[in-house]
Write an enzyme that holds these catalytic residues in place. Structure first.
Site, short mmCIF file in Angstrom:
data_model
loop_
_atom_site.label_atom_id
_atom_site.label_comp_id
_atom_site.label_asym_id
_atom_site.label_seq_id
_atom_site.Cartn_x
_atom_site.Cartn_y
_atom_site.Cartn_z
N ASN A 1 9.01 -10.65 7.69
CA ASN A 1 8.17 -9.66 8.36
C ASN A 1 7.52 -10.31 9.59
O ASN A 1 6.72 -11.23 9.46
CB ASN A 1 7.09 -9.19 7.36
CG ASN A 1 6.17 -8.13 7.94
OD1 ASN A 1 6.12 -7.92 9.15
ND2 ASN A 1 5.42 -7.48 7.07
N HIS B 1 10.54 -0.94 10.25
CA HIS B 1 9.79 -2.20 10.21
C HIS B 1 10.29 -3.01 9.02
O HIS B 1 10.38 -2.49 7.90
CB HIS B 1 8.30 -1.86 10.04
CG HIS B 1 7.46 -3.06 9.75
ND1 HIS B 1 7.58 -4.23 10.46
CD2 HIS B 1 6.49 -3.28 8.82
CE1 HIS B 1 6.71 -5.11 9.99
NE2 HIS B 1 6.05 -4.56 9.00
N CYS C 1 1.34 -4.24 12.38
CA CYS C 1 2.80 -4.05 12.45
C CYS C 1 3.17 -2.80 13.24
O CYS C 1 4.26 -2.70 13.80
CB CYS C 1 3.38 -3.96 11.05
SG CYS C 1 2.98 -5.39 10.04
C1 LIG Z 1 4.38 -8.98 -2.46
C2 LIG Z 1 5.40 -8.25 -3.30
C3 LIG Z 1 6.79 -8.70 -2.86
C4 LIG Z 1 5.21 -8.64 -4.76
O1 LIG Z 1 6.13 -7.96 -5.53
P1 LIG Z 1 5.66 -7.25 -6.88
O2 LIG Z 1 6.84 -6.53 -7.42
O3 LIG Z 1 4.44 -6.48 -6.60
O4 LIG Z 1 5.34 -8.47 -7.73
P2 LIG Z 1 5.43 -8.52 -9.28
O5 LIG Z 1 4.43 -7.60 -9.91
O6 LIG Z 1 6.82 -8.30 -9.73
O7 LIG Z 1 5.08 -10.00 -9.56
C5 LIG Z 1 3.79 -10.44 -9.41
C6 LIG Z 1 3.80 -11.81 -10.03
O8 LIG Z 1 4.61 -12.65 -9.20
C7 LIG Z 1 3.82 -13.74 -8.78
N1 LIG Z 1 4.22 -14.11 -7.45
C8 LIG Z 1 3.67 -13.69 -6.29
N2 LIG Z 1 4.30 -14.28 -5.28
C9 LIG Z 1 5.24 -15.07 -5.79
C10 LIG Z 1 6.20 -15.93 -5.24
N3 LIG Z 1 6.32 -16.11 -3.91
N4 LIG Z 1 7.03 -16.58 -6.07
C11 LIG Z 1 6.94 -16.44 -7.39
N5 LIG Z 1 6.04 -15.65 -8.00
C12 LIG Z 1 5.20 -14.98 -7.19
C13 LIG Z 1 2.39 -13.25 -8.86
O9 LIG Z 1 1.51 -14.34 -8.98
C14 LIG Z 1 2.43 -12.40 -10.09
O10 LIG Z 1 2.36 -13.25 -11.22
P3 LIG Z 1 1.56 -12.81 -12.54
O11 LIG Z 1 2.26 -11.56 -13.03
O12 LIG Z 1 1.73 -13.99 -13.42
O13 LIG Z 1 0.19 -12.56 -12.08
C15 LIG Z 1 5.27 -6.71 -3.14
O14 LIG Z 1 4.09 -6.29 -3.77
C16 LIG Z 1 5.28 -6.26 -1.73
O15 LIG Z 1 6.28 -6.37 -1.05
N6 LIG Z 1 4.19 -5.67 -1.23
C17 LIG Z 1 4.10 -5.19 0.14
C18 LIG Z 1 3.96 -6.35 1.07
C19 LIG Z 1 4.15 -5.97 2.49
O16 LIG Z 1 5.18 -5.48 2.86
N7 LIG Z 1 3.15 -6.23 3.33
C20 LIG Z 1 3.21 -6.00 4.71
C21 LIG Z 1 3.09 -4.56 5.03
S1 LIG Z 1 3.23 -4.35 6.75
#
Ligand SMILES: CC(C)(COP(=O)(O)OP(=O)(O)OC[C@H]1O[C@@H](n2cnc3c(N)ncnc32)[C@H](O)[C@@H]1OP(=O)(O)O)[C@@H](O)C(=O)NCCC(=O)NCCS
Length: 347
Positions: free
Chosen positions: A304, A274, A134
């Protein structure tokens, strides 16, 4: 060493005499392109166990664009490049260097930059791809600035382009909701009586390489039937750890760029970050004590788009009047690697 050179060998170092004073690296044209097909959160509800509510509240994304089967990263890049060139009033023959920042090249080699160079008729240009995920576009800006300030090149075309849909595991709800396709481009030139790119900072922490990666397809794990069965040719991510690292890295990178230019955050009219996640961006803005109303956002439309995210944002911010002559903007990014970067531009 000099003593050992034969006395009769005369040589010229073309850069030794250069005076960098008064030289600028200005963005003289920007453009972007996104494929027509929209994939909405409602569409994703049909594909994996997810909901519009989960995606919207966790990320801010409502839809993303998906390239057609016969549309590749070089095609997206070419469209964006043509728009930037038209805005800049340059033709292919004017361009000295083409850099394409991408993690989804058309193929491992030749470079996507070479394919774009051919498409736009940049017959006098050198061309290469840059892989900093990115952060690629900001890395490329910094490289372009070095070439322009040193008078090596007059006109550099920098592109960020991705067909991320080609490396997304559409069965993995943790990742498939986050990413989309697109491209953005900028033409950079020295422009007298101007400011342009004041600084660009780059950083990396390879100790965090495992947070976000595509394990298959390289020399470590070439394509085999096993690697395909194990779904190693798709993007993988530790979302929670990436999130934490992203906030810290983007905040630190923005501060570094401001410090280098001796600017205070209150002097910045617009931040173009970003577009990884609305919550990451809000957390960084809060740490910088910067109002979200002045942060440019388009994540709801595109998700993204990795290396394309910053130049698409730059183009849309410019077209919508969020950037005005004389104002100063900050760009900030974090990506796989981990890599991060920031830039300050005076328009
Ligand atoms: C991916 C992201 C949105 C997840 O959010 P989060 O707040 O960490 O997620 P939460 O802890 O609230 O939730 C996780 C739960 O949601 C579930 N989950 C994951 N994706 C899901 C989706 N698309 N829909 C529904 N549930 C989902 C997981 O399986 C997990 O379930 P569990 O608790 O039963 O195991 C967040 O971690 C994130 O944005 N990370 C950075 C990603 C990024 O920007 N990457 C690129 C960088 S350049």
């Amino acid at each position: 060493m000099t003593d050992s050179l034969p006395k009769d060998v005369a040589f010229v170092n073309p850069r030794a005499e250069h005076d960098f004073k008064g030289r600028t690296c200005s963005i003289v044209g920007v453009g972007s392109y996104v494929p027509e097909r929209r994939l909405t959160n409602a569409d994703l509800e049909e594909m994996v166990e997810t909901s519009d509510e989960w995606i919207t509240t966790r990320t801010g994304i409502k839809e993303r664009r998906i390239a057609s089967d016969d549309q590749f990263t070089s095609d997206l890049a070419t469209e964006a490049a043509r728009k930037a060139m038209s805005k800049a009033g340059v033709t292919g023959g004017d361009i000295d260097l083409v850099i394409v920042a991408t993690i989804t090249p058309d193929m491992p080699f030749p470079s996507t930059a070479c394919l774009v160079q051919h498409n736009i008729g940049a017959v006098n240009a050198a061309a290469f791809d840059l892989e900093a995920a990115c952060s690629g576009f900001i890395y490329a800006l910094e490289i372009a600035q070095q070439f322009i300030m040193s008078r090596t090149y007059d006109t550099v075309l920098v592109i960020g382009a991705e067909k991320l849909s080609s490396i997304i595991d559409w069965k993995d709800r943790n990742t498939c909701v986050l990413f989309g396709d697109g491209a953005g481009a900028a033409v950079l030139q020295n422009r007298e009586q101007s400011h342009g790119l004041l600084t660009a900072c780059m950083g990396a922490d390879g100790g965090k390489a495992g947070l976000l990666s595509m394990p298959g397809g390289g020399s470590r794990c070439p394509a085999t039937s096993d690697s395909l069965d194990n779904r190693l040719h798709y993007l993988r991510m530790d979302g929670k750890e990436t999130y934490k690292s992203a906030v810290t890295a983007m905040h630190r990178a923005a501060l570094k760029a401001l410090e280098r230019c001796q600017l205070d955050i209150t002097q910045i009219k617009c931040i173009i970050p970003h577009q990884a996640n609305l919550r990451i961006i809000s957390a960084v803005a809060a740490r910088l004590n910067y109002p979200m109303e002045k942060v440019f956002m388009n994540i709801h439309k595109y998700g993204n788009t990795s290396g394309a995210s910053i130049p698409i944002g730059l183009n849309e911010a410019k077209r919508s009047g969020r950037i005005q002559p004389g104002e100063t903007s900050v760009l900030g990014v974090v990506g796989a690697g981990l890599t991060w970067g920031s830039a300050v531009i005076k328009w």
